[in-house]
Write a protein that holds these residues in place. Structure first.
Motif, short mmCIF file in Angstrom:
data_model
loop_
_atom_site.label_atom_id
_atom_site.label_comp_id
_atom_site.label_asym_id
_atom_site.label_seq_id
_atom_site.Cartn_x
_atom_site.Cartn_y
_atom_site.Cartn_z
N LEU A 144 0.54 3.89 -3.02
CA LEU A 144 0.22 5.29 -2.77
C LEU A 144 1.27 6.20 -3.39
CD1 LEU A 144 -1.67 7.29 -1.43
CD2 LEU A 144 -0.41 7.01 0.70
N PHE A 195 -8.29 5.49 4.61
CA PHE A 195 -7.20 5.39 3.65
C PHE A 195 -7.54 6.11 2.35
CE2 PHE A 195 -5.25 3.16 0.03
CZ PHE A 195 -3.90 3.39 0.31
N TRP A 196 -8.76 5.92 1.83
CA TRP A 196 -9.09 6.54 0.53
C TRP A 196 -9.25 8.06 0.65
CZ3 TRP A 196 -7.50 4.09 -3.31
CH2 TRP A 196 -7.57 2.69 -3.37
N VAL A 197 -9.71 8.55 1.80
CA VAL A 197 -9.71 10.00 2.00
C VAL A 197 -8.27 10.51 2.07
CG1 VAL A 197 -10.36 11.86 3.59
CG2 VAL A 197 -11.96 9.97 3.15
N TYR A 198 -7.42 9.73 2.71
CA TYR A 198 -5.99 10.05 2.79
C TYR A 198 -5.39 10.13 1.38
CZ TYR A 198 -1.25 9.61 4.87
OH TYR A 198 0.03 9.81 5.29
N VAL A 199 -5.76 9.19 0.51
CA VAL A 199 -5.29 9.20 -0.87
C VAL A 199 -5.74 10.48 -1.59
CG1 VAL A 199 -5.51 8.08 -3.13
CG2 VAL A 199 -5.13 6.71 -1.08
N LEU A 200 -7.00 10.86 -1.37
CA LEU A 200 -7.52 12.09 -1.98
C LEU A 200 -6.68 13.30 -1.56
CD1 LEU A 200 -9.61 13.73 -3.57
CD2 LEU A 200 -11.04 13.75 -1.49
N TYR A 223 0.81 -1.21 0.00
CA TYR A 223 0.00 0.00 0.00
C TYR A 223 0.85 1.27 0.00
CZ TYR A 223 -4.61 -2.14 0.32
OH TYR A 223 -5.77 -2.81 0.01
N ILE A 275 0.58 6.25 -7.12
CA ILE A 275 -0.61 7.04 -7.45
C ILE A 275 -0.28 8.53 -7.44
CG2 ILE A 275 -2.89 7.74 -6.61
CD1 ILE A 275 -3.28 4.84 -5.66
N MET A 296 -10.22 1.35 5.67
CA MET A 296 -10.09 1.69 4.26
C MET A 296 -10.79 2.99 3.91
SD MET A 296 -7.97 -0.43 3.19
CE MET A 296 -7.98 0.16 1.49
N THR A 297 -11.85 3.35 4.63
CA THR A 297 -12.49 4.65 4.39
C THR A 297 -11.49 5.78 4.63
OG1 THR A 297 -14.66 3.81 5.00
CG2 THR A 297 -14.34 6.20 5.06
#
Length: 417
Positions: A55, A111-116, A51, A58, A108-109
């Motif tokens: 990241l 994590f995806w906000v973190y990615v944003l 991951y 990405i 994971m919620t």
């Protein structure tokens, strides 16, 4: 063929490089300290390498696309500072999103906000990068670029050192991650303001009727081609191991507090790089860029390999110092070498943006290297670290071998009309 353009109104190398100080603090604390720890909290230990690598890859997408496009627009307008201003604002907004995800969310919620948030950070920082990168070839005459590049390398190392020290203090005091995100935002904003206020920003668009060469043709220009290739190789070596140093401290060196140990190791690398950065830049103005690269790349390769067989943390810190001496020498020459290889004075920002891709694109290596790390470690005996560090050393050596193809000190270049 024409000589390099005369220097524009003089600007202090310290003012010109101030933003690089803030960016260095930003990326060290974010990529090497916060991100591994945050991702571990979100996804757990079994898939941490995968991951973190994903990241990093990405985020690299933005860094590939934005600088050349924004740089080309900056060349047309002749402006640099407005792009820096907007980019820093978006960057700070992204840091707020990342900090909020760590503080308020989980799993994971989160994590995806973190990615944003990370994508916003990448967008903003790279929006500012290409116009900013154009300032050295635009404002600094060829014979002084080594000195300016050395100051930039030294301030970069100083920013990284302060980031490592901040990580150590925050970790020792047990402060929440949000404190680190606030520090990153502050230390990015203040140096950016110094550069924005101190750099002349008179609009100087390309002359009417002058068109820069198509970007594809840049690679037909031999100096640019080989500087690009060798910078890719050195960056591949760096990004092969950089995201995983914290895990190395835990799994190979057996440190009970790997975040703190990682910060100490990074501090050793950075202090050493400060020593060699300014010296290397000045030496390159006298003897050329390539001899400095030869020594720097070989030093980094040897240190990366020896880290696999160190008997303990103390020996690893000594090797970190050796690696830092090589890294500082390399960074002191890096910007000067790239500036010397620019083919035209009508497209500095676009071409520096494309050159910057050579440093950013290799971030994608974090994805496969993270998977390789997890696979190798699953076989036992920390095999993953042997594979990842060995690949990094190979990239450094290949960069040393190929940099000899870069033509010596460029005092002239073609101008596209």
């Amino acid at each position: 063929m024409i000589a390099s353009p005369p220097a524009a109104p003089r600007v202090s190398p310290w003012v010109l490089s101030a933003f690089w100080f803030g960016t260095a603090f930003h990326w060290l604390l974010l990529l090497l300290v916060l991100m591994p720890a945050n991702v571990l909290e979100f996804v757990g230990p079994d898939r941490k390498g995968t991951y973190v690598g994903a990241l990093t890859a990405i985020g690299a997408v933005m860094a590939l696309v934005i600088p050349p496009l924004v740089g080309a627009h900056s060349d047309r307008t002749g402006r640099r500072v407005p792009y820096l201003r907007l980019g820093v604002g978006v960057n700070i907004a992204g840091l707020a999103v990342m900090g909020g995800a760590v503080t308020l969310l989980s799993g994971m919620t989160g994590f995806w906000v973190y990615v944003l948030g990370f994508l916003l950070v990448q967008f903003g920082n790279n929006y500012a990068t290409a116009p900013y990168s154009a300032l050295i070839p635009q404002l600094v005459p060829t014979e002084q670029r080594g000195r300016y590049s050395g100051v930039m390398g030294m301030l970069q190392a100083a920013g990284q050192l302060l980031g490592a020290v901040s990580a150590f203090v925050v970790g020792t005091l047990g402060l929440p991650s949000m404190v680190s995100f606030v520090l990153i935002a502050a230390f990015l904003l203040v140096p950016a303001l110094v550069t924005m206020r101190g750099v002349p920003d008179d609009a100087r668009p390309a002359p009417s009727g002058t068109q820069p060469a198509p970007w594809q043709s840049l690679f037909a220009y031999r100096p640019f081609l080989w500087v690009f290739v060798t910078r890719v190789l050195f960056a591949l070596g760096q990004y092969s191991v950089q995201p995983f140093l914290q895990f190395y401290n835990a799994d190979v060196l057996g440190q009970k507090d790997p975040a703190t140990s990682n910060s100490i190791m990074l501090a050793c690398i950075i202090v050493a790089s400060i020593v060699s950065a300014l010296i290397g830049g000045r030496i390159s103005d006298r003897v050329g860029r390539k001899p400095v690269i030869y020594v720097a790349g070989t030093t980094m390769a040897v240190a990366a390999l020896l880290l696999l067989i160190v008997p303990g943390f103390g020996a690893a810190l000594l090797l970190a110092v050796v690696f830092g001496l090589g890294f500082g020498a390399f960074t002191s020459v890096d910007w000067a070498l790239g500036s010397d290889a620019m083919p035209s004075d009508t497209s500095f920002a676009r071409d520096m943006g494309i050159w910057h891709v050579a440093f950013v694109a290799p971030q994608f290596i974090g994805g496969p290297q993270g998977a390789l790390l997890d696979w190798g470690n699953a076989q036992g005996d920390n095999l993953g670290y042997t594979l990842v560090f060995g690949v990094a050393a190979a990239f450094f050596i290949l960069g040393v071998l190929l940099v000899r193809n870069v033509p010596d000190h460029q005092s002239t270049r073609p101008v596209t009309t």
